[in-house]
Design a protein around this motif. Structure first.
Motif, PDB file in Angstrom:
ATOM      1  N   ARG A  39       0.286   1.546   8.062  1.00  0.00           N
ATOM      2  CA  ARG A  39      -0.749   0.656   7.526  1.00  0.00           C
ATOM      3  C   ARG A  39      -1.036  -0.460   8.527  1.00  0.00           C
ATOM      4  O   ARG A  39      -0.229  -0.731   9.418  1.00  0.00           O
ATOM      5  CB  ARG A  39      -0.293   0.023   6.201  1.00  0.00           C
ATOM      6  CG  ARG A  39       0.001   0.983   5.095  1.00  0.00           C
ATOM      7  CD  ARG A  39      -1.177   1.866   4.719  1.00  0.00           C
ATOM      8  NE  ARG A  39      -2.381   1.127   4.371  1.00  0.00           N
ATOM      9  CZ  ARG A  39      -2.691   0.752   3.145  1.00  0.00           C
ATOM     10  NH1 ARG A  39      -1.881   1.011   2.152  1.00  0.00           N
ATOM     11  NH2 ARG A  39      -3.812   0.109   2.904  1.00  0.00           N
ATOM     12  N   TYR A  96      -1.299  -5.279   5.097  1.00  0.00           N
ATOM     13  CA  TYR A  96      -0.316  -4.353   4.549  1.00  0.00           C
ATOM     14  C   TYR A  96       0.891  -4.259   5.453  1.00  0.00           C
ATOM     15  O   TYR A  96       2.030  -4.194   5.001  1.00  0.00           O
ATOM     16  CB  TYR A  96      -0.933  -2.967   4.352  1.00  0.00           C
ATOM     17  CG  TYR A  96      -1.819  -2.883   3.149  1.00  0.00           C
ATOM     18  CD1 TYR A  96      -1.278  -2.662   1.886  1.00  0.00           C
ATOM     19  CD2 TYR A  96      -3.188  -3.038   3.255  1.00  0.00           C
ATOM     20  CE1 TYR A  96      -2.083  -2.587   0.773  1.00  0.00           C
ATOM     21  CE2 TYR A  96      -4.002  -2.962   2.144  1.00  0.00           C
ATOM     22  CZ  TYR A  96      -3.437  -2.737   0.905  1.00  0.00           C
ATOM     23  OH  TYR A  96      -4.235  -2.662  -0.197  1.00  0.00           O
ATOM     24  N   MET A  98       3.080  -7.101   4.683  1.00  0.00           N
ATOM     25  CA  MET A  98       3.790  -6.983   3.409  1.00  0.00           C
ATOM     26  C   MET A  98       4.892  -5.927   3.476  1.00  0.00           C
ATOM     27  O   MET A  98       5.961  -6.107   2.891  1.00  0.00           O
ATOM     28  CB  MET A  98       2.795  -6.639   2.298  1.00  0.00           C
ATOM     29  CG  MET A  98       1.873  -7.783   1.953  1.00  0.00           C
ATOM     30  SD  MET A  98       1.058  -7.543   0.382  1.00  0.00           S
ATOM     31  CE  MET A  98      -0.108  -6.292   0.807  1.00  0.00           C
ATOM     32  N   ILE A  99       4.632  -4.831   4.188  1.00  0.00           N
ATOM     33  CA  ILE A  99       5.639  -3.766   4.276  1.00  0.00           C
ATOM     34  C   ILE A  99       6.871  -4.259   5.029  1.00  0.00           C
ATOM     35  O   ILE A  99       8.005  -4.061   4.595  1.00  0.00           O
ATOM     36  CB  ILE A  99       5.037  -2.523   4.969  1.00  0.00           C
ATOM     37  CG1 ILE A  99       3.984  -1.894   4.059  1.00  0.00           C
ATOM     38  CG2 ILE A  99       6.119  -1.517   5.302  1.00  0.00           C
ATOM     39  CD1 ILE A  99       3.059  -0.951   4.778  1.00  0.00           C
ATOM     40  N   ALA A 129       8.815  -6.566   2.820  1.00  0.00           N
ATOM     41  CA  ALA A 129       9.545  -5.874   1.762  1.00  0.00           C
ATOM     42  C   ALA A 129      10.766  -5.148   2.315  1.00  0.00           C
ATOM     43  O   ALA A 129      11.859  -5.211   1.741  1.00  0.00           O
ATOM     44  CB  ALA A 129       8.621  -4.883   1.057  1.00  0.00           C
ATOM     45  N   ALA A 146       5.670  -5.501  -2.612  1.00  0.00           N
ATOM     46  CA  ALA A 146       6.012  -4.079  -2.535  1.00  0.00           C
ATOM     47  C   ALA A 146       5.241  -3.296  -3.606  1.00  0.00           C
ATOM     48  O   ALA A 146       4.744  -2.203  -3.345  1.00  0.00           O
ATOM     49  CB  ALA A 146       7.517  -3.886  -2.701  1.00  0.00           C
ATOM     50  N   VAL A 188       2.366  -4.049  -4.792  1.00  0.00           N
ATOM     51  CA  VAL A 188       0.980  -3.975  -4.342  1.00  0.00           C
ATOM     52  C   VAL A 188       0.812  -2.875  -3.289  1.00  0.00           C
ATOM     53  O   VAL A 188      -0.155  -2.117  -3.312  1.00  0.00           O
ATOM     54  CB  VAL A 188       0.537  -5.348  -3.791  1.00  0.00           C
ATOM     55  CG1 VAL A 188      -0.731  -5.216  -2.992  1.00  0.00           C
ATOM     56  CG2 VAL A 188       0.335  -6.317  -4.923  1.00  0.00           C
ATOM     57  N   VAL A 189       1.787  -2.770  -2.387  1.00  0.00           N
ATOM     58  CA  VAL A 189       1.713  -1.717  -1.369  1.00  0.00           C
ATOM     59  C   VAL A 189       1.798  -0.343  -2.027  1.00  0.00           C
ATOM     60  O   VAL A 189       1.074   0.582  -1.662  1.00  0.00           O
ATOM     61  CB  VAL A 189       2.838  -1.888  -0.325  1.00  0.00           C
ATOM     62  CG1 VAL A 189       2.866  -0.703   0.625  1.00  0.00           C
ATOM     63  CG2 VAL A 189       2.639  -3.171   0.442  1.00  0.00           C
ATOM     64  N   GLY A 228      -1.500   0.164  -4.100  1.00  0.00           N
ATOM     65  CA  GLY A 228      -2.758   0.053  -3.373  1.00  0.00           C
ATOM     66  C   GLY A 228      -3.624  -0.943  -4.118  1.00  0.00           C
ATOM     67  O   GLY A 228      -3.541  -1.046  -5.339  1.00  0.00           O
TER      68      GLY A 228
END
Lengths: 318, 295
Positions: free
Chosen positions: A113, A117, A120-121, A124, B236, B238-239, B242
């Motif tokens: 991504r 994103y 965020m990945i 996380a 997480a 949200v990922v 989507g």
């Protein structure tokens, strides 16, 4: 045009060499003036921030989970030095390798991504590493790994000695920094910048963008690991602080404040942030507030950072 | 069957309930994030901090103003929503033309400031907030004991989520909103005040977070740190979901809460990491998320 930029780049290089020489001289003399432990801490974070800058500044990838590489290398280095009893150079190497391996796995997932994103990945996955460190046996949970032996490097350098330790840290920092500079100015680094500026165009020019991103990510992870491993040996401690998400935020702050995509910016940023932490420590949670305010000011008014603004003022890339 | 698995039904249903409760907070927060991201192109990192503020407004209203739980359900979202709109007008709107990442960095800084201020004021330990008397007690369902308040939280958040979905997908206002998400310039050309709509949307998203905070106050303690750990899990979520679909965020939120609860029963060691593992698997199979659209 191409010739012009090449000439400009060469001229740019020349003054960068001068700044580099000045910086080395300064760091050689500085421990006689300033408390070396502070300097060692700042140098470790400077290397960490430079490694992070390779991603955010030169590849356009914003990782919000870089603490996982710093922390993982810290744990592995501390474990190797304390439990396996290996000499410090091998312990740091083990930590660096562990972070590189983690970087490969995380990178493979995260580069699927882009943009927000990606951030965020990585955040996380770093939180996952945090929980793992909290629960795993060998990390010591809340206590961390304490009283890690500094040992004797290469069989001759006794790291118990403060000055020896300092110059070893300085050497590691300079080696990492030069490697990053080499990468930035290599053809490989030019492709990274092309990806940062316009990814679809880089793809259409036939570059395997994923592969470039992944290599940059692993490289950045490994160098962050080098910083983390060295830090564990210096402070004889590996703890949860280094894997916590606030640490990921701090390295973003250092790079942003110093100047994203500048060669020397992250070093300046790291020294300012570490100094702020040390001198404002007695104010407790005001440090967090101050950091937040600096973040807000940087984003709203000051996006080039200190070194970036200076470079613009001098009309030279720094 | 339960003897076969070696777990008691009480433990199973108890954790399922906790999972649903957590899931309702995941759903409300990820819904707010998705709505904000849709229109503002900003990932609101201070969402967790504003959720925490919602809980604190309720606590403050009870302690110093004598306002109970029910008025707080209205007051806290309004107060925090207004605060959010001030943030949007004064800071966020300068970033819309820049790379998305600056929005993340700015709101990260704001989250640090907000949390730091509250920690300075109230310390890091939690403050108690009682369950409203009308909802104390519970029902014995035979196989488990269901506290009334927890049932209320699930129903309330489901209701709020579905109402939000209805407003966005089925009303005229929602149609403007969706149109502005697709093409703000064109919508503005039709004479709709898009900047004001952006401000209101941010206020709405933030108000949802504050409402979740008030709902959470009697369950978890009111603490300055209650938001920051939650928000990473919500990222997480949200990922995984989507951000393309409103209904998708709601379903993903509840489903992941349940997954987390079940993990607590069958393999407790992994309960804090299971959502991140799910995220990794989803990224391998469907990089755009379960309900996401490729762009």
């Amino acid at each position: 045009m191409a010739q012009e930029t090449a000439r400009a780049k060469k001229a740019g290089h020349r003054h960068q060499y001068a700044i580099f020489a000045g910086m080395v001289a300064l760091f050689v003399v500085l421990p006689f003036v300033i408390y070396p432990v502070f300097l060692m801490q700042a140098l470790c974070f400077a290397l960490f921030a430079c490694a992070f800058n390779l991603l955010i500044g030169y590849t356009g990838l914003v990782s919000f989970g870089h603490a996982m590489f710093l922390g993982t290398a810290g744990y592995v280095t501390a474990h190797a030095a304390k439990v396996w009893g290996v000499p410090p150079e091998l312990a740091i190497l083990a930590g660096t390798a562990a972070s590189a391996a983690l970087g490969l796995v995380v990178g493979l997932l995260a580069i699927r991504r882009q943009g927000i994103y990606f951030a965020m990945i990585t955040l996380a996955l770093a939180q996952m590493i945090f929980f793992f460190s909290l629960q795993a046996k060998f990390t010591g949970g809340e206590d961390g790994i304490q009283s890690v032996p500094r040992g004797v490097m290469f069989g001759i350098l006794n790291l118990q000695d403060m000055m020896t330790m300092y110059y070893v840290v300085l050497a590691i920092f300079l080696a990492g920094f030069l490697l990053i500079c080499r990468v930035i100015y290599s053809p490989f680094g030019q492709v990274l910048k092309a990806i940062r500026e316009n990814e679809p165009r880089a793809i259409s020019l036939g570059y395997n963008v994923h592969q470039y991103k992944l290599i940059a990510f692993v490289l950045s992870a490994a160098l962050s690991g080098l910083a983390g491993g060295t830090k564990a040996i210096v402070f004889q401690l590996a703890s949860l602080t280094d894997v916590h998400w606030t640490m990921s935020g701090e390295v973003v702050l250092m790079t942003l404040l110093g100047g994203m995509g500048t060669v020397f910016g992250p070093i300046v940023g790291a020294f300012i942030v570490i100094a702020m932490q040390n001198y404002l420590a007695q104010l407790g949670s005001w440090v967090t507030i101050a950091q937040g305010v600096v973040f807000v000011i940087c984003v709203l008014a000051f996006r080039r950072g200190i070194v970036g603004e200076l470079g613009r003022f001098l009309k030279k890339p720094l | 069957m339960f003897e076969l698995l070696g777990i008691s039904p009480q433990a199973l249903f108890g954790q399922l309930l906790i999972g649903l409760i957590n899931g309702s907070f995941y759903a409300m927060l990820s819904l707010g994030l998705a709505v904000i991201f849709g229109l503002l192109n900003i990932i609101n990192f201070c969402h967790g901090a504003l959720y925490m503020m919602g809980a604190f407004v309720a606590w403050f209203a009870l302690k110093h103003l004598g306002l109970g739980y029910w008025p707080s359900l209205i007051v806290a979202p309004i107060v925090v929503g207004a605060f959010g709109m001030v943030l949007e007008r004064s800071m966020l709107r300068h970033l819309y033309k820049l790379d998305h990442i600056y929005g993340l960095l700015l709101t990260f800084g704001l989250a640090l400031v907000i949390e730091g201020v509250f920690r300075n004021e109230f310390g890091a330990s939690g403050l108690p907030y009682g369950i409203p008397p009308t909802l104390s007690g519970g029902q014995n369902l035979g196989f488990m004991f269901l506290p009334n308040y927890r049932a209320w939280v699930i129903v309330a958040s489901l209701g709020v989520c579905l109402a939000t979905w209805y407003v966005i997908e089925r009303t005229k206002l929602g149609a403007y909103l969706r149109a502005a998400t697709e093409n703000p310039t064109l919508v503005q050309a039709f004479g709709i005040n898009v900047p004001r709509m952006i401000t209101l949307t941010y206020g709405l998203g933030v108000a949802l977070a504050a409402l979740a905070g008030v709902l959470a106050a009697p369950i978890y303690q009111v603490s300055p740190l209650m938001g920051s750990n939650l928000i990473i899990v919500v990222f997480a979520v949200v990922v995984i979901g989507g951000m393309g679909s409103i209904l998708g965020s709601i379903i993903t939120g509840f489903a992941l809460g349940v997954v987390e609860g079940l993990t607590k029963v069958f393999y407790p060691e992994a309960s804090s990491t299971v959502i991140f593992i799910v995220m990794a698997i989803v990224l391998l199979i469907r990089p755009t998320g379960l309900f996401g659209r490729a762009h």
